[in-house]
Each structure stands twice: as C-alpha cells, then as structure tokens.
Design a protein around this motif. Structure first.
Motif, mmCIF file in Angstrom:
data_model
loop_
_atom_site.group_PDB
_atom_site.id
_atom_site.type_symbol
_atom_site.label_atom_id
_atom_site.label_comp_id
_atom_site.label_asym_id
_atom_site.label_seq_id
_atom_site.Cartn_x
_atom_site.Cartn_y
_atom_site.Cartn_z
ATOM 1 N N ALA B 149 0.894 -1.029 -0.009
ATOM 2 C CA ALA B 149 -0.133 -0.088 0.006
ATOM 3 C C ALA B 149 0.873 1.436 0.087
ATOM 4 O O ALA B 149 0.609 2.370 -0.713
ATOM 5 C CB ALA B 149 -0.874 0.073 1.300
ATOM 6 N N TYR B 150 1.922 1.377 0.629
ATOM 7 C CA TYR B 150 2.925 2.298 0.746
ATOM 8 C C TYR B 150 3.608 2.531 -0.341
ATOM 9 O O TYR B 150 3.938 3.909 -0.781
ATOM 10 C CB TYR B 150 3.660 2.467 2.245
ATOM 11 N N GLU B 151 4.143 1.523 -1.092
ATOM 12 C CA GLU B 151 4.666 1.702 -2.201
ATOM 13 C C GLU B 151 3.672 2.302 -3.380
ATOM 14 O O GLU B 151 4.179 3.220 -3.984
ATOM 15 C CB GLU B 151 4.958 0.246 -2.949
ATOM 16 N N LYS B 152 2.793 2.022 -3.391
ATOM 17 C CA LYS B 152 1.762 2.275 -4.509
ATOM 18 C C LYS B 152 1.434 4.085 -4.168
ATOM 19 O O LYS B 152 1.340 4.557 -5.033
ATOM 20 C CB LYS B 152 0.259 1.780 -4.258
ATOM 21 N N MET B 250 -7.236 -7.155 3.992
ATOM 22 C CA MET B 250 -7.063 -5.875 3.362
ATOM 23 C C MET B 250 -5.521 -5.314 3.279
ATOM 24 O O MET B 250 -5.106 -4.890 2.501
ATOM 25 C CB MET B 250 -8.032 -4.818 3.793
ATOM 26 N N VAL B 251 -4.887 -5.547 4.681
ATOM 27 C CA VAL B 251 -3.440 -5.235 4.728
ATOM 28 C C VAL B 251 -2.577 -6.061 3.668
ATOM 29 O O VAL B 251 -1.865 -5.417 3.134
ATOM 30 C CB VAL B 251 -3.166 -5.132 6.157
ATOM 31 N N ILE B 252 -3.045 -7.481 3.734
ATOM 32 C CA ILE B 252 -2.124 -8.374 3.081
ATOM 33 C C ILE B 252 -2.249 -8.087 1.432
ATOM 34 O O ILE B 252 -1.138 -8.026 0.948
ATOM 35 C CB ILE B 252 -2.354 -9.873 3.335
ATOM 36 N N THR B 253 -3.176 -7.635 1.013
ATOM 37 C CA THR B 253 -3.537 -7.359 -0.381
ATOM 38 C C THR B 253 -3.128 -5.853 -0.848
ATOM 39 O O THR B 253 -3.515 -5.703 -2.028
ATOM 40 C CB THR B 253 -4.914 -7.790 -0.846
ATOM 41 N N GLY B 254 -3.043 -5.214 0.403
ATOM 42 C CA GLY B 254 -2.452 -3.693 -0.168
ATOM 43 C C GLY B 254 -3.806 -2.794 -0.202
ATOM 44 O O GLY B 254 -3.489 -1.638 -0.945
ATOM 45 N N GLN B 255 -4.886 -3.299 0.104
ATOM 46 C CA GLN B 255 -6.014 -2.551 0.053
ATOM 47 C C GLN B 255 -6.190 -1.510 1.206
ATOM 48 O O GLN B 255 -6.869 -0.405 1.024
ATOM 49 C CB GLN B 255 -7.452 -3.149 -0.046
ATOM 50 N N ALA B 256 -5.570 -1.845 2.175
ATOM 51 C CA ALA B 256 -5.523 -1.016 3.256
ATOM 52 C C ALA B 256 -4.069 -0.984 3.979
ATOM 53 O O ALA B 256 -3.373 -1.416 3.673
ATOM 54 C CB ALA B 256 -6.386 -1.575 4.430
#
Lengths: 330, 409
Positions: B149-152, B250-256
């Motif tokens: 998520a932070y990379e995105k 959601m954290v694992i998949t980068g949605q959160a």
C-alpha cells in the motif's frame, strides 16, 4: 339409571383429564414458572449464575459478640434483615433505561414495527384480494407467495445480506448496466439499515399474511357479492365498506400475530447485520442475549427480557379480552 | 463405539504409552487459517499420546463461542477441555466448583518455575488453587502495515502512529483505505485500548482499568486519546467489513494501509506467505511505547465424574505446557510461548521483537484480567457506537466511558 346422581364435575372424563396432566404441568412449570423465575431474578445482582434474593442464614442468625466471629470459630451471621446483598430493587431497570444501546433497540423496534405492520397488512390484503378474483393458476401463485415463509429467518437474512451487499448485489448489477454512480448499500448506512432489514422481513412475512387474509375472504358469503353487484356498488367500495368490516376477527388475529413476531425479531437481524454498523440495527432480543450470555450479567438480561414480556402482554391482554371475553353476550 | 474402542486399543497397544485411551472433546474458537494450523499441533500431540482429540471448533470469534461454552458447562453438558481467555471470564464458574483443580499437577511439574511472566499463572489462580493451563501470550499492542500500500502511495512505511496518521492523505489519494477496521465491537474497543497505552502511557491506562479511577478518564491524557480515536475513525471510511481477518486480508493485499490488531494477525500473514520486514511491518505499541500486554489463551478443564476423562484432562494439561508443544503451537499461531526456557530461533522478525520486549520486562496485564465481562461489554458497545456514528463527539464518549468505569465491579 338416569335417576342416579351425576358424578361430580371433577371426575367427569377422567381419562381425558389424566391425559392432559403432562401438558398442564409443562405449561405451568415451563411457561408460567420460568416467567415468574425470570421476573424475580431481574431484581437481583446476579452475574453469570443466579443469586437468590436472600439466604436463610440471614433469617435464623443470632447476634454474636464480635470477638467470637473475628477469630473464625463460629460461622454465624448478624441479623441483617430479610434484604441481603443480592436484592437490588429497580437498579437493573434503571440501568436498562439509561443504556443507549437499549434505547436504540427500542427506537429501532418501533420503526420496524410501524412499517412492517402497515406494509404487510396492506400488501397482504391487496394480494389476497387479487387472488380471490378466481384467477388461473391460483395454487401456483399461492405457493410462490407463501414460499418465503417456509424459509428460516437466518436463511432469509443471509440471502438479503448478499442481495443488498454493494460488492456483489444490486449495486454491482446496476453499475454493470452503465449507471456508474448508482449507490445502494442500506446495510452499510446507519440511517438506512433498519429499512434494509425491513425489506427482508416484509418479503418473508407478507405471504403468510396473504394466506390468512385469503382464508378470511373465502369465508365471506357469495351472496354478499351477488347482492352488491345487483345494487351496482363498485368492487373497491364493497371491499372497504362491507368485506373488511366483516373480516374484523381475521384482521385482529393477524395484527396480534405480526406484532408478536416483530417483538421477538432476532435471527433476521443477526444474519443481516449482527446489530451493526455500530449499534444502529440493535433490537431488544439481541440486548437480552448479549447480557445473559456474553456480558455474564443475568440480572440485566432478565430485566430486559421482562420488558419484552411486558410489551407482548400489552398487546395480548386487550386482544384476549376483545376476542374471548365478550363471548357470553353474543 | 466398539470399533472405535478397538482402534483406540490397538493404537494404545502399538504406541504403548498410557494404559488407557480416552476421547476428549475440546472446544475452542481458533478457526482462521493460522489459528487452525496452530490448534492442529495440539491435536497431533494429544493423539500421539494415545488419546483422541475430538475437535469442537466454534466459528465466529470469542464473543460467539464463549456463551456457547459457558452455557454448556452450566447446563451440565461439559466438554473435556476448553479454550477461554484467562482472567475474569471463568471466575464464577470456578467459584461454583465447575472446574477441575490442576494444582497437584502444577506443583509436581513446577509450573510456577517456568511460566513467564508469572502473571499468567496468577490469572489462573483462585484462592491459591490453579484452575487453568495457559498456552500462549497474546498482545493487543501492535499495528500491522502493508508495504504494498505504501509503495503504491509513494510514501515511506511509517514508524509510529503520528507518521501513520500523517501518511493517510497520501494513501487516500491512490484509493487505499488508511486503517482497516472490522465492525465487531471487540475490535474497536481493543484498538482504543492500544491507542491509550501508546499515547497516554501504561501507568495512566492501569489507573483506569485496574483502579477504576474516574478522574483519570476525565483527565487531559485521556482527552487526547479520545480525540485521536475520533480522528482515527475517519481513516477507516470505505472498509465495509465484519471480521478481523478480513481486515488483515485488506492489509495483506494492499487495499488498506494498516490495522491495529493483536499478534494473532501474524498467523494470517504467515498463511499468505508474507515475510515480516519485506511485505509487512509490525510496530509494537504503535511504535510509540514499545510494550506488550500479556493476555492470552488458556485451557480450562470442566469437572467431570469419569475418572478416565479426569486422567486424560491432566495428561492434556501436562502436554500443553511441554516445551515441544509450546514451540510447535506458538510458531504456527504467531503468539509468544508461556515459558521462557524454549528455543524460538526459527521465529520471524515480529515474534522476535515480541520476545525481546517480553525479556526486557516491559509488559502489561491484559484488560480482561481487570475488567469483568459486564464492564467489557458496555465499553465495547460504547466504542463501536462511537466509531460508527460520526455525530458523537469525543467529549460525549469520554463522559460515557467515565460513567461505565464508575459503575465497574
């Protein structure tokens, strides 16, 4: 033989009375007994396990000098009166009526009850009136409308939870048609969530009301219809002025059945929202369960369930008086 | 039944460990991927001893499972053994004499010597007798952050709570929900506890949950926490989820961006083959106060008349505390072992951080050890209502919190 004195009322139909004993006992012990028990324990500070109102030690104790009690050699109590630690009077009820979760539950129930009552009565009657027009495939339609009632509330709730879910349900389908900004997620919106539950409740319950109404309509004499047709009265007018007043007992019974069903609504909400988002779709029965079992506070849970019982009684008692009380006069 | 007995007898003969083989029904609420893998280790060890583990998993987290477990025990249909969180949940069951006394076994095996921290055993003790076997240490005090998520969003992964809130707008800009939060009330209430310990400090927190000090709740330290919590609820808008493991997903998949959740979330990352430090970051005490709370799970053994079952209960209790089982279970579950004398060199980055903090003694008791289920339920109701109803101000919820603490037993 006919001169012989009649056996006393008590021993008439002895075998029938004997056969009824188990049911009478069940009704007395389980329904009446447990209700009284719940009522009594709602005045205690019982937590996980029930605590009696007062203990016998308090009744038969003798005052003893302090030094005797202090060294522990005598297991006796002072006379403390009949009221001991466990009895808290109305405290559980005070707490109940100042608890925002309970108040929300009551508001939700009132909203749900108002809409569900009006909607299922009106729609149920209209559907029944249509079915009564000697239509073709009546059996098929009747089955279709009555089918939701055969489903358990948990299944109904789950199905509607999926239908109303924005990621898989109606919202996604309509967006798929090209309406990109379409929003329909009642179960995720605290202001609309009770209406989402209402949709499912009405969907499930209306068919049953229709069946009751239809039975009532079939009880209306054909001659009345013939008479009104001869007099040239329009059909809608006959329904409102003649048929509905004649169906009063059916309406009253239906009303009582729906209201009693609404008061104990629980599984539908659990399956759809589990009381959420936040506390916005809480209902009284969920509060009772939560305090009896999760919070391990028996006194509070029983106070809440006593209030629910009171709600049922307020509806049932006038109904019983109206329906059965005046029988001799007729 | 006969067939089963024969198989059991054959097993017992071939393994030749205990003289009798007994079936023991075990209830627990470990049903997420990581948890199920961990509890399978218990079953494996118990079955290897010649007994039979009858799995009675109850889906839907502790809030659903506990009432079922407790009503079975009260209703006279007890299971052989059950998971509960130690603390005040089983207090009345023990006082009513419904639980097996484990004191003799504990003394024989010297539990008091190796259980670390000792507060775990204290939580099992009522009137000097031991009634439960602690199996793991769970700490609420973590936030889990998604590197994807932070990379995105093109911002560095935060190292503490302030950086986390500061980075939220950047996450929003790329359509990532900053904070994943499930809608179950224990989650919001737990997250509030974590925020309090991190921002107000452990002493202030203890004053409230242990000493039930109302003035502290109304004091400035708590005011700041309520305001921070009020700001945090904006961060979870757009996450319409119920269960904690959906939020972790959601954290694992980068949605959160992140999730405040106890270390049981670790098992989910493990099942998803994520590596600590590469795919996700964990910050104990929200990166502000490096501290862990020492709540956890324990096994209780309801009192039964059957001598065979009683013997099997004691065998199980002894196994649960053994070194091998402790290591196997806790590695899978991502929790910390209850004994300080085991080798956990294969533990991952986050668990090692936890072990270090544990060794340094920077620990807190769990809220469950001081608050009764009644008080907890009221606090959970209050916090979940506050989280979802944005019209409630922090000042209002502070007042509500204070009145619940004032009435706490």
């Amino acid at each position: 033989m006919e001169k012989a004195s009649r056996p006393s009322q008590l021993f008439r139909n002895l075998s029938a009375k004997f056969a009824a004993i188990p049911m009478v006992l069940t009704a007395l012990v389980i329904f009446v007994g447990c209700t009284v028990w719940s009522f009594v324990y709602s005045f205690t500070r019982s937590k996980l396990l029930p605590k009696p109102l007062f203990t016998t030690e308090d009744l038969f104790s003798i005052p003893m000098p302090t030094w005797l009690i202090k060294d522990g050699s005598f297991d006796v109590y002072y006379i403390t009166g009949f009221v001991t630690k466990s009895f808290v009077g109305m405290a559980q009820y005070d707490r109940l009526w100042s608890n925002s979760r309970w108040l929300t539950s009551i508001e939700n129930l009132a909203l749900y009850a108002g809409f569900a009552l009006v909607f299922s009565l009106v729609v149920g009657f209209i559907l029944a009136a249509f079915m009564d027009q000697k239509i073709r495939f009546e059996n098929t339609f009747r089955t279709i409308y009555l089918y939701p009632y055969a489903m358990s509330a948990i299944i109904t709730g789950l199905v509607w939870q999926w239908i109303l879910n924005p990621t898989f349900g109606i919202e996604k389908i309509v967006r798929g048609w090209g309406f990109e900004n379409f929003e329909f997620a009642p179960l995720q919106n605290p202001d609309l969530v009770m209406f989402g539950i209402l949709i499912a409740g009405v969907w499930q319950g209306t068919g049953f009301i229709m069946a009751l109404m239809l039975a009532g309509l079939r009880g209306i004499d054909e001659d009345i219809w013939k008479a009104s047709r001869i007099d040239g009265i329009p059909m809608w007018k006959t329904y409102i002025k003649v048929v509905i007043p004649m169906m009063r007992p059916v309406f009253v019974t239906t009303l009582v059945l729906i209201t009693a069903g609404i008061l104990k609504v629980y599984d539908l909400v659990v399956a759809q929202t589990n009381g959420g988002p936040g506390l916005s779709s809480q209902v009284p029965a969920m509060y009772v369960y939560s305090y009896l079992f999760t919070a391990q506070n028996l006194g509070q849970g029983l106070a809440a369930s006593t209030m629910m019982l009171l709600g049922v009684l307020i509806i049932l008692i006038p109904w019983t008086i109206i329906e059965f009380g005046g029988k001799e006069k007729r | 039944m006969k067939c089963r007995f024969l198989i059991a007898a054959a097993l017992a003969a071939s393994v030749a460990v205990p003289a009798t083989a007994t079936e023991l029904e075990v209830t627990h609420w470990w049903t997420s991927g990581g948890e199920a893998a961990a509890v399978a280790e218990f079953a494996k060890a118990f079955n290897a001893g010649g007994d039979t583990w009858i799995d009675g998993a109850i889906a839907g987290s502790g809030g659903v499972a506990r009432p079922i477990i407790v009503s079975r025990i009260i209703g006279g249909e007890p299971m052989g053994a059950t998971q509960l969180n130690h603390g005040r949940q089983a207090e009345e069951l023990i006082e009513a004499g419904l639980m097996t006394d484990l004191t003799d076994l504990a003394v024989k095996e010297g539990w008091a010597d190796f259980v670390n921290p000792t507060s775990l055993l204290d939580a099992c003790t009522v009137d000097g007798r031991i009634y439960c076997a602690p199996v793991n240490i769970h700490s609420w005090q973590w936030i889990w952050l998604s590197h994807a998520a932070y990379e995105k969003a093109g911002v560095p992964v935060p190292t503490n709570w302030d950086e986390f809130t500061a980075s939220a707008p950047a996450l929003r800009a790329v359509g990532v929900v900053p904070l994943a939060m499930g809608q179950q009330s224990w989650q919001t209430s737990g997250a509030f506890g974590v925020l309090t310990v991190a921002l107000a400090g452990p002493e202030v927190w203890l004053k409230v949950v242990k000493d039930k000090d109302v003035d502290t709740v109304m004091g400035p330290a708590y005011t700041a926490v309520f305001e921070a919590f009020g700001a945090a609820r904006q961060l979870s808008d757009g996450a319409d989820i119920q269960d904690w493991n959906q939020a972790t997903n959601m954290v694992i998949t980068g949605q959160a961006g992140g999730q405040i959740m106890g270390d049981w979330a670790q098992g989910e990352f493990q099942v998803a083959n994520q590596v600590a430090g590469e795919d996700y970051t964990c910050l104990p005490g929200l990166g502000v106060n490096k501290i862990i709370s020492t709540g956890g799970d324990a096994f209780y053994f309801p009192l039964v008349d059957d001598a065979d079952i009683k013997a099997a209960q004691l065998r199980m209790a002894s196994q649960l505390m053994s070194k091998e089982v402790q290591v196997a279970f806790n590695l899978k579950k991502g929790s910390l072992p209850i004994r300080g004398d085991v080798d956990l060199s294969s533990a991952n980055d986050c668990m090692k951080q936890g072990l270090e903090i544990l060794a340094s003694g920077n620990i807190l008791p769990d809220g469950n050890q001081h608050l009764s289920p009644d008080t907890n339920t009221q606090l959970e109701d209050l916090m979940v209502e506050f989280w979802n109803d944005k019209s409630i101000t922090p000042a209002e919820v502070q007042k509500g919190y204070a009145s619940i603490i004032a009435d706490a037993d």
